[in-house]
Design an enzyme around this catalytic site. Structure first.
Site, PDB file in Angstrom:
ATOM      1  N   ASN A   9       8.880   0.544  -7.521  1.00 13.60           N
ATOM      2  CA  ASN A   9       7.854  -0.448  -7.193  1.00 13.60           C
ATOM      3  C   ASN A   9       6.623  -0.057  -7.994  1.00 13.60           C
ATOM      4  O   ASN A   9       5.934   0.902  -7.643  1.00 13.60           O
ATOM      5  CB  ASN A   9       7.572  -0.428  -5.684  1.00 13.60           C
ATOM      6  CG  ASN A   9       6.413  -1.346  -5.315  1.00 13.60           C
ATOM      7  OD1 ASN A   9       5.897  -2.091  -6.151  1.00 13.60           O
ATOM      8  ND2 ASN A   9       5.999  -1.276  -4.058  1.00 13.60           N
ATOM      9  N   LYS A  11       3.911  -1.539  -8.303  1.00 14.57           N
ATOM     10  CA  LYS A  11       2.646  -1.957  -7.671  1.00 14.57           C
ATOM     11  C   LYS A  11       1.726  -2.602  -8.709  1.00 14.57           C
ATOM     12  O   LYS A  11       2.216  -3.283  -9.604  1.00 14.57           O
ATOM     13  CB  LYS A  11       1.994  -0.772  -6.942  1.00 14.57           C
ATOM     14  CG  LYS A  11       2.993  -0.115  -5.963  1.00 14.57           C
ATOM     15  CD  LYS A  11       2.372   0.816  -4.970  1.00 14.57           C
ATOM     16  CE  LYS A  11       3.440   1.382  -4.043  1.00 14.57           C
ATOM     17  NZ  LYS A  11       2.909   2.233  -2.989  1.00 14.57           N
ATOM     18  N   HIS A  94       6.038  -5.555   1.960  1.00 18.38           N
ATOM     19  CA  HIS A  94       5.535  -4.202   1.715  1.00 18.38           C
ATOM     20  C   HIS A  94       4.309  -3.974   2.591  1.00 18.38           C
ATOM     21  O   HIS A  94       3.511  -4.895   2.817  1.00 18.38           O
ATOM     22  CB  HIS A  94       5.182  -4.020   0.234  1.00 18.38           C
ATOM     23  CG  HIS A  94       4.943  -2.581  -0.106  1.00 18.38           C
ATOM     24  ND1 HIS A  94       3.752  -1.954   0.188  1.00 18.38           N
ATOM     25  CD2 HIS A  94       5.739  -1.650  -0.664  1.00 18.38           C
ATOM     26  CE1 HIS A  94       3.843  -0.682  -0.197  1.00 18.38           C
ATOM     27  NE2 HIS A  94       5.039  -0.469  -0.715  1.00 18.38           N
ATOM     28  N   GLU A  96       1.579  -2.675   2.012  1.00 20.69           N
ATOM     29  CA  GLU A  96       0.310  -3.014   1.355  1.00 20.69           C
ATOM     30  C   GLU A  96       0.039  -4.511   1.443  1.00 20.69           C
ATOM     31  O   GLU A  96      -1.118  -4.939   1.585  1.00 20.69           O
ATOM     32  CB  GLU A  96       0.337  -2.518  -0.105  1.00 20.69           C
ATOM     33  CG  GLU A  96       0.217  -0.991  -0.157  1.00 20.69           C
ATOM     34  CD  GLU A  96       0.925  -0.341  -1.334  1.00 20.69           C
ATOM     35  OE1 GLU A  96       1.248  -1.041  -2.311  1.00 20.69           O
ATOM     36  OE2 GLU A  96       1.156   0.882  -1.268  1.00 20.69           O
ATOM     37  N   GLU A 166       9.850   2.348   5.016  1.00 22.47           N
ATOM     38  CA  GLU A 166       8.730   3.048   4.390  1.00 22.47           C
ATOM     39  C   GLU A 166       7.664   3.379   5.437  1.00 22.47           C
ATOM     40  O   GLU A 166       6.815   2.535   5.754  1.00 22.47           O
ATOM     41  CB  GLU A 166       8.095   2.160   3.313  1.00 22.47           C
ATOM     42  CG  GLU A 166       9.032   1.798   2.188  1.00 22.47           C
ATOM     43  CD  GLU A 166       8.278   1.521   0.886  1.00 22.47           C
ATOM     44  OE1 GLU A 166       8.669   2.105  -0.134  1.00 22.47           O
ATOM     45  OE2 GLU A 166       7.296   0.764   0.900  1.00 22.47           O
ATOM     46  N   GLY A 172       2.338   7.157  -0.896  1.00 17.57           N
ATOM     47  CA  GLY A 172       1.267   7.580  -1.801  1.00 17.57           C
ATOM     48  C   GLY A 172       0.493   8.785  -1.310  1.00 17.57           C
ATOM     49  O   GLY A 172      -0.577   9.099  -1.831  1.00 17.57           O
ATOM     50  N   SER A 212       6.693   8.652  -1.051  1.00 19.94           N
ATOM     51  CA  SER A 212       6.604   9.932  -1.757  1.00 19.94           C
ATOM     52  C   SER A 212       7.963  10.495  -2.167  1.00 19.94           C
ATOM     53  O   SER A 212       8.160  11.716  -2.161  1.00 19.94           O
ATOM     54  CB  SER A 212       5.801  10.947  -0.930  1.00 19.94           C
ATOM     55  OG  SER A 212       4.491  10.463  -0.699  1.00 19.94           O
TER      56      SER A 212
HETATM   57  P1  13P Z   1       5.010   6.249  -3.243  1.00 22.36           P
HETATM   58  O1  13P Z   1       6.396   6.586  -3.768  1.00 22.36           O
HETATM   59  O2  13P Z   1       3.958   6.271  -4.296  1.00 22.36           O
HETATM   60  O3  13P Z   1       4.687   7.027  -2.013  1.00 22.36           O
HETATM   61  O4  13P Z   1       5.086   4.696  -2.791  1.00 22.36           O
HETATM   62  C1  13P Z   1       6.113   4.300  -1.966  1.00 22.36           C
HETATM   63  C2  13P Z   1       6.104   2.827  -1.899  1.00 22.36           C
HETATM   64  O5  13P Z   1       5.219   2.218  -1.339  1.00 22.36           O
HETATM   65  C3  13P Z   1       7.208   2.117  -2.571  1.00 22.36           C
HETATM   66  O6  13P Z   1       7.212   0.780  -2.227  1.00 22.36           O
END
Ligand code: 13P
Length: 247
Positions: A9, A11, A94, A96, A166, A172, A212
């Site tokens: 992803n 982002k 997601h 976010e 997740e 992150g 992560s």
């Molecule tokens: P990270 O791998 O940066 O923690 O992000 C995970 C994520 O949100 C994947 O959609």
């Protein structure tokens, strides 16, 4: 046996020219006979990245879409547009998007159904906050999310989709869930799918862990029986992604 699926992803990272360069850098690193690999990229990068991965087994995914096919929805992108551009997967729900763009389960249910109707495979995200985990309501919360998001989805559709667990506190932060924590929730999600549909659907659906994931922890996570791969943020933007795919 379920095939593992590892999706990056990206982002809101990579301009179109950077995206093509990254895709080309990653292509030789993520070749795999056993794992499905997906690059989920920003909307503006979709067309050039589809072109860049042509001739490989890598699929391209979107990070979001709207539930209407077309019309006066300024700034949105529809499922038929994604399909026409060569997209196979779409990340929906997601955390976010749920948090910053106020997407709720009623909206997500519409998006999930539209994705199936258009022939896209949803990667549907769910996951609890740190507060919810500490209160002991993780599984209750995820049940609520998934039951709402999957309302009206058939068993055949559900069997073909991907769910990404997740935990928000692991995204992150560098704070990965332990493989036991991740397996506990992924196993509970599979049980829920069995309850909502049947055993065969629960056995077929692929459940990823995200939060992560990196080249150092992927093998332990993916060894768990209910974890069918990963949804990878930060580490999908570098060569480490190849280590995750070839865990
Ligand atoms: P990270 O791998 O940066 O923690 O992000 C995970 C994520 O949100 C994947 O959609």
């Amino acid at each position: 046996m379920r095939r593992k699926i590892v999706a990056g992803n990206w982002k809101m990272n990579m301009t179109p020219s950077q995206a093509v360069a990254l895709a080309k850098e990653l292509i030789p690193l993520v070749e795999s006979e056993n794992v499905d690999v997906v690059f989920c990229v920003p909307a503006i990068d979709i067309v050039p990245v589809v072109e860049a991965v042509k001739g490989t087994k890598i699929a391209v995914g979107a990070e979001n879409m709207y539930f209407e096919d077309k019309g006066a929805f300024t700034g949105e992108i529809s499922a038929p547009m994604l399909v026409d551009a060569g997209v196979k997967y779409v990340i929906l729900g997601h955390s976010e998007r749920r948090e910053y763009f106020k997407e709720d389960d009623v909206l997500l249910n519409k998006k999930v159904k539209k994705a199936f109707e258009a022939g896209l495979t949803p990667i549907l995200c769910c996951g609890e906050t740190l507060e919810q985990r500490e209160l002991g309501v993780t599984l209750d919360f995820i049940r609520l999310q998934l039951k709402s998001d999957l309302a009206g989805v058939t068993a055949k559709q559900a069997a073909s989709m991907v769910i990404a667990y997740e935990p928000i506190w692991a995204i992150g932060t560098g704070k990965t869930a332990t493989s036991d924590q991740a397996e506990e929730v992924c196993g509970a999600i599979r049980k829920l799918i069995c309850e909502l549909y049947d055993e065969a659907t629960a056995e077929a659906i692929r459940i990823q862990y995200g939060g992560s994931v990196n080249g150092g922890n992927a093998a332990e996570l993916f060894a768990k029986p209910d974890i069918d791969g990963g949804l990878v943020g930060g580490a999908s933007l570098k060569a480490d992604f190849g280590k995750i795919v070839n865990y």
